[in-house]
Design a protein around this motif. Structure first.
Motif, mmCIF file in Angstrom:
data_model
loop_
_atom_site.group_PDB
_atom_site.id
_atom_site.type_symbol
_atom_site.label_atom_id
_atom_site.label_comp_id
_atom_site.label_asym_id
_atom_site.label_seq_id
_atom_site.Cartn_x
_atom_site.Cartn_y
_atom_site.Cartn_z
ATOM 1 N N GLY A 12 0.799 -1.228 0.000
ATOM 2 C CA GLY A 12 0.000 0.000 0.000
ATOM 3 C C GLY A 12 0.831 1.277 0.000
ATOM 4 N N LYS A 13 2.087 1.198 -0.450
ATOM 5 C CA LYS A 13 2.946 2.399 -0.477
ATOM 6 C C LYS A 13 2.345 3.483 -1.365
ATOM 7 N N SER A 14 1.937 3.077 -2.573
ATOM 8 C CA SER A 14 1.419 4.083 -3.506
ATOM 9 C C SER A 14 0.051 4.596 -3.059
ATOM 10 N N THR A 15 -0.725 3.748 -2.401
ATOM 11 C CA THR A 15 -2.021 4.195 -1.877
ATOM 12 C C THR A 15 -1.779 5.247 -0.788
ATOM 13 N N PHE A 16 -0.811 4.965 0.082
ATOM 14 C CA PHE A 16 -0.426 5.892 1.151
ATOM 15 C C PHE A 16 0.072 7.209 0.537
ATOM 16 N N PRO A 31 2.257 -7.485 -6.787
ATOM 17 C CA PRO A 31 3.565 -6.863 -6.568
ATOM 18 C C PRO A 31 4.074 -6.116 -7.806
ATOM 19 N N PHE A 32 4.952 -5.163 -7.565
ATOM 20 C CA PHE A 32 5.673 -4.414 -8.605
ATOM 21 C C PHE A 32 4.762 -3.602 -9.521
ATOM 22 N N THR A 33 3.705 -3.051 -8.935
ATOM 23 C CA THR A 33 2.854 -2.120 -9.681
ATOM 24 C C THR A 33 3.664 -0.863 -9.983
ATOM 25 N N THR A 34 4.389 -0.391 -8.980
ATOM 26 C CA THR A 34 5.237 0.787 -9.170
ATOM 27 C C THR A 34 6.574 0.325 -9.734
ATOM 28 N N THR A 35 6.995 0.915 -10.856
ATOM 29 C CA THR A 35 8.292 0.537 -11.428
ATOM 30 C C THR A 35 9.250 1.719 -11.473
ATOM 31 N N CYS A 227 -4.767 -1.646 8.410
ATOM 32 C CA CYS A 227 -5.253 -1.901 9.773
ATOM 33 C C CYS A 227 -6.749 -2.210 9.746
ATOM 34 N N ASP A 228 -7.419 -1.811 8.639
ATOM 35 C CA ASP A 228 -8.842 -2.138 8.513
ATOM 36 C C ASP A 228 -9.077 -3.636 8.485
ATOM 37 N N ARG A 229 -8.005 -4.399 8.164
ATOM 38 C CA ARG A 229 -8.146 -5.851 8.137
ATOM 39 C C ARG A 229 -7.361 -6.509 9.273
ATOM 40 N N ALA A 252 -4.514 3.287 4.599
ATOM 41 C CA ALA A 252 -4.265 4.228 3.500
ATOM 42 C C ALA A 252 -5.474 4.280 2.573
ATOM 43 N N GLU A 253 -6.115 3.108 2.429
ATOM 44 C CA GLU A 253 -7.275 3.045 1.545
ATOM 45 C C GLU A 253 -8.408 3.937 2.071
ATOM 46 N N ALA A 254 -8.652 3.881 3.384
ATOM 47 C CA ALA A 254 -9.718 4.707 3.966
ATOM 48 C C ALA A 254 -9.377 6.194 3.822
HETATM 49 N N1 LIG Z 1 -7.480 -3.340 2.955
HETATM 50 C C1 LIG Z 1 -6.605 -2.440 2.562
HETATM 51 N N2 LIG Z 1 -6.013 -2.528 1.354
HETATM 52 C C2 LIG Z 1 -5.122 -1.575 1.009
HETATM 53 C C3 LIG Z 1 -4.780 -0.493 1.862
HETATM 54 N N3 LIG Z 1 -3.860 0.276 1.235
HETATM 55 C C4 LIG Z 1 -3.641 -0.291 0.043
HETATM 56 N N4 LIG Z 1 -4.402 -1.410 -0.106
HETATM 57 C C5 LIG Z 1 -4.458 -2.296 -1.272
HETATM 58 O O1 LIG Z 1 -3.216 -2.969 -1.399
HETATM 59 C C6 LIG Z 1 -2.930 -3.200 -2.786
HETATM 60 C C7 LIG Z 1 -1.543 -2.666 -3.114
HETATM 61 O O2 LIG Z 1 -1.563 -1.263 -3.038
HETATM 62 P P1 LIG Z 1 -0.420 -0.382 -3.705
HETATM 63 O O3 LIG Z 1 -0.602 1.004 -3.166
HETATM 64 O O4 LIG Z 1 -0.368 -0.568 -5.164
HETATM 65 O O5 LIG Z 1 0.855 -1.062 -3.026
HETATM 66 P P2 LIG Z 1 2.419 -0.762 -3.244
HETATM 67 O O6 LIG Z 1 3.089 -1.061 -1.955
HETATM 68 O O7 LIG Z 1 2.617 0.568 -3.833
HETATM 69 O O8 LIG Z 1 2.772 -1.907 -4.292
HETATM 70 P P3 LIG Z 1 4.019 -1.988 -5.348
HETATM 71 O O9 LIG Z 1 4.072 -0.700 -6.107
HETATM 72 O O10 LIG Z 1 3.665 -3.138 -6.200
HETATM 73 O O11 LIG Z 1 5.230 -2.214 -4.518
HETATM 74 C C8 LIG Z 1 -4.027 -2.496 -3.574
HETATM 75 O O12 LIG Z 1 -4.987 -3.466 -3.934
HETATM 76 C C9 LIG Z 1 -4.614 -1.517 -2.565
HETATM 77 O O13 LIG Z 1 -5.976 -1.211 -2.806
HETATM 78 C C10 LIG Z 1 -5.430 -0.413 3.133
HETATM 79 O O14 LIG Z 1 -5.213 0.489 3.935
HETATM 80 N N5 LIG Z 1 -6.320 -1.403 3.418
#
Ligand SMILES: Nc1nc2c(ncn2[C@@H]2O[C@H](COP(=O)(O)OP(=O)(O)OP(=O)(O)O)[C@@H](O)[C@H]2O)c(=O)[nH]1
Ligand SMILES: [Mg+2]
Length: 398
Positions: A12-16, A31-35, A227-229, A252-254
């Motif tokens: 969830g790095k990019s979501t954050f 994995p590896f969405t962000t390149t 943490c929602d899960r 981060a999602e919320a």
């Molecule tokens: N339940 C839940 N899912 C989350 C949360 N934050 C992110 N996600 C989910 O986790 C998945 C990965 O999120 P990304 O933000 O792409 O993760 P990342 O760490 O940037 O991933 P890479 O770029 O691949 O390293 C996505 O499906 C998001 O929707 C959260 O707070 N809660």
């Protein structure tokens, strides 16, 4: 001020990052969405002194909303690291070079334990997030050790030949890494290397130096995401396993849902708040209502989404930054154009008044006479440390 967002893939790095910057970096459940690294500007909260003055402010760099100043902080989101990244696993670790200027690292982990060490989805609770804190440190150490070691023998020999100080040699090797002379001298005190002969430093000695430099110069906060899960017991267990590194449970999602809904005018929400309100519940679709109900439940359970606190924990508690407001008129708290409290600067706690002057303008620093505290009207000498939230006028020779 720059903060790096690091961690294994899919946590969830990019979501954050998107939640804090409202940008649109790609996010996906694999994995590896962000390149390539994403760069953006986040902000931390500070109480605006205009409230105590009783006049509206005219902010330049840091907007003011309801008496809260939002001070900009640069944020960098990078691809995921996996164990062994420094040997080329996953996407390797060269992209960490984009974090050279980062003052600290927010390590995002999956508190729900539903991703394995490489970021692949697994059953919730089947992976221990404390493990990745340990190996990620090794990856960061390996990265700094590698930078230190690039073309090491040649540089070390010329240092010895020129009789250069070892501190200077290390500072040059680490240029751009945002590692202070203080951190360098601390590392040299802690790791018993032969100060006169850097060319003889072994690989383990260089790694030990890198570890110490990381510890002193690059503070970490663990972002216990998803943490929602998860539940409070899991969060407490993680916190005790990774001490003394602090951790903050986040969703981060919320936070992203709330910030996007606020931008669209669907909710009233200030980042970091424990609740939100609906200006017009009839505007919501069934899907939006369901998503916001879920967010409401997360806020009720955790007190906030944690995202804003995680960043503030880093900047205020770990990087020891304070906010100061330079003005030209210490009575009205205005600049030369009559703007009230136009600028808000982040500086390390304990920064002397003359250093703040340099931050405003080199001329002001060079011609510094004294500073004047806008509240007490007392004069501050050059070496006097400025207080948090200080409003100060710099008096300089013309
Ligand atoms: N339940 C839940 N899912 C989350 C949360 N934050 C992110 N996600 C989910 O986790 C998945 C990965 O999120 P990304 O933000 O792409 O993760 P990342 O760490 O940037 O991933 P890479 O770029 O691949 O390293 C996505 O499906 C998001 O929707 C959260 O707070 N809660
Ligand atoms: Mg990403």
């Amino acid at each position: 001020m720059e903060v790096g967002v690091v961690g294994k893939p899919n946590v969830g790095k990019s979501t954050f990052f998107n939640a804090l910057t409202l940008l649109d970096a790609p996010m996906a459940p694999y994995p590896f969405t962000t390149t390539v690294p994403n760069r953006g500007v986040a902000a931390i909260r500070a109480p605006c002194p205009h409230v105590e003055k009783g006049v509206p402010c005219s902010p330049g760099n840091a907007k003011c909303v309801d008496g809260v100043r939002w001070i900009p902080v640069n944020l960098v989101d990078v691809p995921g690291l996996v164990p062994g990244a420094h040997t080329g696993k996953g996407l390797g670790h060269r992209f960490l070079d984009d974090l050279r200027a980062a003052d600290g690292f927010l390590q995002v982990v999956d508190l729900s334990g539903s991703t394995d060490a490489e970021g692949r989805p697994v059953a919730p609770g089947s992976h221990d997030p404390a493990e990745e804190v340990a190996w990620l440190e090794e990856e960061l150490v390996a990265w700094i050790a590698e930078i230190l070691s690039r073309d090491f023998a040649r540089h070390a020999r010329s240092t010895e030949l020129d009789g250069k100080k070892v501190e200077e040699f290390l500072a040059q090797r680490l240029t751009g890494l945002s590692i202070s002379p203080f951190a360098i001298s601390t590392a040299l005190r802690t790791v018993p290397v032969d100060r006169s002969h850097p060319a003889r430093w072994s690989e383990p000695e260089r790694v030990a130096l890198a570890r110490e430099l990381l510890r002193v110069a690059k503070p970490r906060v663990v972002v216990a995401n998803k943490c929602d899960r998860a539940n409070a017991e899991t969060a407490a267990a993680l916190a005790s396993r990774i001490e003394p590194i602090p951790s903050v449970p986040t969703s981060a999602e919320a936070e992203l849902t709330l910030r996007r809904a606020a931008r669209a005018g669907l909710v009233r929400y200030a980042p970091g708040d424990p609740a939100f309100t609906l200006p017009d519940a009839n505007r919501l679709s069934a899907g939006q209502r369901k998503a916001l109900d879920e967010v409401q439940a997360i806020l009720a359970r955790w007190g906030s989404t944690g995202v804003q606190s995680a960043l503030e924990r880093m900047v205020y508690d770990r990087l020891h930054q304070i906010v100061v407001y330079p003005v030209e008129d210490e009575n009205h708290w205005t600049d030369s154009k009559g703007r009230v409290l136009p600028d808000a600067l982040l500086v390390p706690a304990g920064t002397p008044a003359s250093e703040v002057a340099f931050r405003v303008h080199t001329d002001l620093g060079q011609n510094f006479i004294r500073a004047i505290d806008g509240r007490t009207h007392r004069a501050l000498a050059a070496d006097h440390p400025v207080e948090p939230n200080a409003v100060i006028r710099i008096v300089a020779r013309k």
